[in-house]
Write an enzyme that holds these catalytic residues in place. Sequence first.
Site, PDB file in Angstrom:
ATOM      1  N   THR A  67      40.536  18.077  44.366  1.00 29.71           N
ATOM      2  CA  THR A  67      39.099  18.019  44.034  1.00 29.71           C
ATOM      3  C   THR A  67      38.787  19.036  42.935  1.00 29.71           C
ATOM      4  O   THR A  67      39.627  19.866  42.584  1.00 29.71           O
ATOM      5  CB  THR A  67      38.257  18.382  45.281  1.00 29.71           C
ATOM      6  OG1 THR A  67      38.405  19.787  45.534  1.00 29.71           O
ATOM      7  CG2 THR A  67      38.699  17.571  46.490  1.00 29.71           C
TER       8      THR A  67
ATOM      9  N   ARG B 151      55.273  32.647  37.214  1.00 32.35           N
ATOM     10  CA  ARG B 151      54.440  33.750  36.696  1.00 32.35           C
ATOM     11  C   ARG B 151      54.261  34.872  37.708  1.00 32.35           C
ATOM     12  O   ARG B 151      53.467  35.792  37.501  1.00 32.35           O
ATOM     13  CB  ARG B 151      53.096  33.183  36.231  1.00 32.35           C
ATOM     14  CG  ARG B 151      53.214  32.287  34.994  1.00 32.35           C
ATOM     15  CD  ARG B 151      52.047  31.330  34.853  1.00 32.35           C
ATOM     16  NE  ARG B 151      52.149  30.531  33.617  1.00 32.35           N
ATOM     17  CZ  ARG B 151      52.921  29.460  33.472  1.00 32.35           C
ATOM     18  NH1 ARG B 151      53.678  29.030  34.501  1.00 32.35           N
ATOM     19  NH2 ARG B 151      52.977  28.803  32.327  1.00 32.35           N
TER      20      ARG B 151
ATOM     21  N   SER C 268      40.524  33.938  46.468  1.00 31.38           N
ATOM     22  CA  SER C 268      40.194  34.477  45.137  1.00 31.38           C
ATOM     23  C   SER C 268      38.699  34.556  44.896  1.00 31.38           C
ATOM     24  O   SER C 268      38.227  35.432  44.163  1.00 31.38           O
ATOM     25  CB  SER C 268      40.856  33.615  44.062  1.00 31.38           C
ATOM     26  OG  SER C 268      42.267  33.777  44.115  1.00 31.38           O
ATOM     27  N   PHE C 269      37.942  33.649  45.529  1.00 27.56           N
ATOM     28  CA  PHE C 269      36.485  33.698  45.341  1.00 27.56           C
ATOM     29  C   PHE C 269      35.932  35.057  45.760  1.00 27.56           C
ATOM     30  O   PHE C 269      34.958  35.545  45.180  1.00 27.56           O
ATOM     31  CB  PHE C 269      35.799  32.587  46.137  1.00 27.56           C
ATOM     32  CG  PHE C 269      34.318  32.500  45.893  1.00 27.56           C
ATOM     33  CD1 PHE C 269      33.441  33.214  46.689  1.00 27.56           C
ATOM     34  CD2 PHE C 269      33.809  31.724  44.857  1.00 27.56           C
ATOM     35  CE1 PHE C 269      32.070  33.151  46.471  1.00 27.56           C
ATOM     36  CE2 PHE C 269      32.441  31.651  44.626  1.00 27.56           C
ATOM     37  CZ  PHE C 269      31.569  32.362  45.433  1.00 27.56           C
TER      38      PHE C 269
ATOM     39  N   PHE D  83      41.774  41.339  35.278  1.00 27.40           N
ATOM     40  CA  PHE D  83      41.771  39.928  35.693  1.00 27.40           C
ATOM     41  C   PHE D  83      43.205  39.461  35.956  1.00 27.40           C
ATOM     42  O   PHE D  83      43.849  38.848  35.116  1.00 27.40           O
ATOM     43  CB  PHE D  83      41.116  39.120  34.553  1.00 27.40           C
ATOM     44  CG  PHE D  83      40.915  37.668  34.834  1.00 27.40           C
ATOM     45  CD1 PHE D  83      41.532  36.702  34.039  1.00 27.40           C
ATOM     46  CD2 PHE D  83      40.096  37.236  35.865  1.00 27.40           C
ATOM     47  CE1 PHE D  83      41.336  35.347  34.264  1.00 27.40           C
ATOM     48  CE2 PHE D  83      39.898  35.883  36.099  1.00 27.40           C
ATOM     49  CZ  PHE D  83      40.520  34.935  35.293  1.00 27.40           C
TER      50      PHE D  83
ATOM     51  N   TRP E  35      45.056  33.957  50.003  1.00 28.55           N
ATOM     52  CA  TRP E  35      45.369  32.538  49.736  1.00 28.55           C
ATOM     53  C   TRP E  35      46.625  32.506  48.871  1.00 28.55           C
ATOM     54  O   TRP E  35      46.777  33.293  47.933  1.00 28.55           O
ATOM     55  CB  TRP E  35      44.225  31.858  48.978  1.00 28.55           C
ATOM     56  CG  TRP E  35      43.462  30.827  49.735  1.00 28.55           C
ATOM     57  CD1 TRP E  35      42.433  31.045  50.602  1.00 28.55           C
ATOM     58  CD2 TRP E  35      43.640  29.413  49.684  1.00 28.55           C
ATOM     59  NE1 TRP E  35      41.946  29.845  51.079  1.00 28.55           N
ATOM     60  CE2 TRP E  35      42.691  28.823  50.533  1.00 28.55           C
ATOM     61  CE3 TRP E  35      44.531  28.579  48.988  1.00 28.55           C
ATOM     62  CZ2 TRP E  35      42.591  27.447  50.714  1.00 28.55           C
ATOM     63  CZ3 TRP E  35      44.431  27.212  49.167  1.00 28.55           C
ATOM     64  CH2 TRP E  35      43.467  26.660  50.028  1.00 28.55           C
TER      65      TRP E  35
ATOM     66  N   CYS F 151      45.693  33.819  43.195  1.00 29.00           N
ATOM     67  CA  CYS F 151      46.391  32.635  42.683  1.00 29.00           C
ATOM     68  C   CYS F 151      45.613  31.402  43.113  1.00 29.00           C
ATOM     69  O   CYS F 151      45.511  31.114  44.322  1.00 29.00           O
ATOM     70  CB  CYS F 151      47.813  32.579  43.245  1.00 29.00           C
ATOM     71  SG  CYS F 151      48.702  31.076  42.790  1.00 29.00           S
ATOM     72  N   VAL F 152      45.060  30.692  42.149  1.00 24.65           N
ATOM     73  CA  VAL F 152      44.312  29.462  42.426  1.00 24.65           C
ATOM     74  C   VAL F 152      45.139  28.299  41.902  1.00 24.65           C
ATOM     75  O   VAL F 152      45.524  28.294  40.734  1.00 24.65           O
ATOM     76  CB  VAL F 152      42.932  29.475  41.757  1.00 24.65           C
ATOM     77  CG1 VAL F 152      42.080  28.318  42.264  1.00 24.65           C
ATOM     78  CG2 VAL F 152      42.214  30.796  42.029  1.00 24.65           C
TER      79      VAL F 152
ATOM     80  N   HIS G 296      37.265  21.630  43.162  1.00 15.63           N
ATOM     81  CA  HIS G 296      37.047  22.981  43.708  1.00 15.63           C
ATOM     82  C   HIS G 296      37.776  24.052  42.890  1.00 15.63           C
ATOM     83  O   HIS G 296      37.268  25.145  42.671  1.00 15.63           O
ATOM     84  CB  HIS G 296      37.510  23.016  45.171  1.00 15.63           C
ATOM     85  CG  HIS G 296      37.008  24.206  45.904  1.00 15.63           C
ATOM     86  ND1 HIS G 296      37.851  25.118  46.501  1.00 15.63           N
ATOM     87  CD2 HIS G 296      35.752  24.651  46.121  1.00 15.63           C
ATOM     88  CE1 HIS G 296      37.134  26.068  47.066  1.00 15.63           C
ATOM     89  NE2 HIS G 296      35.861  25.806  46.846  1.00 15.63           N
TER      90      HIS G 296
END
Length: 163
Positions: free
Chosen positions: A95, A136, A65-66, A122, A31, A89-90, A97
């Site tokens: 929403t 980043r 990422s989940f 992490f 993602w 990367c989230v 989520h």
Amino acid sequence: MATALQNLSSYDPNEIPDGKGKRIGIVVSDWNTAITGNLLQGAYETLTKFGVNEEDIILEHVPGSFELTYGGKLLIEKSNVDAVILLGCVIQGETPHFTFVCNSVTQGTTQLNLNYNIPIIFGLLTTLTFDQAKARAGGRYGNKGDEAAITALKMIALNTKYK
Ligand SMILES: Nc1c(NC[C@H](O)[C@H](O)[C@H](O)CO)[nH]c(=O)[nH]c1=O
Ligand SMILES: CC(=O)[C@@H](O)COP(=O)(O)O
């Protein structure tokens, strides 16, 4: 300290442990691959810069990422590594989520660190915008992948000290 004040790619090379002979797993999310690809490149280049052999880097991709924590569990249990780096990367959407994914990876990474005797790093960006992520992942604030690789080498050395 905010990233704006502490560049993710700044470190003293004299303080980085030798990576020769260390086996390191990397699990990277697909993602936002425009971002995670940069994180992966930063981590890979930093590990090899400090002596990790390319054949000792075990790379796996996961959809999002989940899934990073499950991918990390697989590498811990099946690939005889000295550390695992999780890269993702989230980015906030419309929403809640974002919050659930970020919390899941955060708690899951902590659980892996507590349940296994090797460090799990992490390397997750959790940003409000794509531009914040770009900054980043090789932008003005450095590369989180570099930071994750340096952290892995330091934590392997700490682990070895107490074995
Ligand atoms: N929106 C983002 C996601 N969402 C996907 C989840 O991580 C997961 O793959 C899905 O819910 C199926 O289990 N993932 C990211 O890495 N980044 C995002 O911004
Ligand atoms: C972190 C996510 O899953 C998020 O980017 C998805 O976007 P949305 O909340 O608009 O569905």
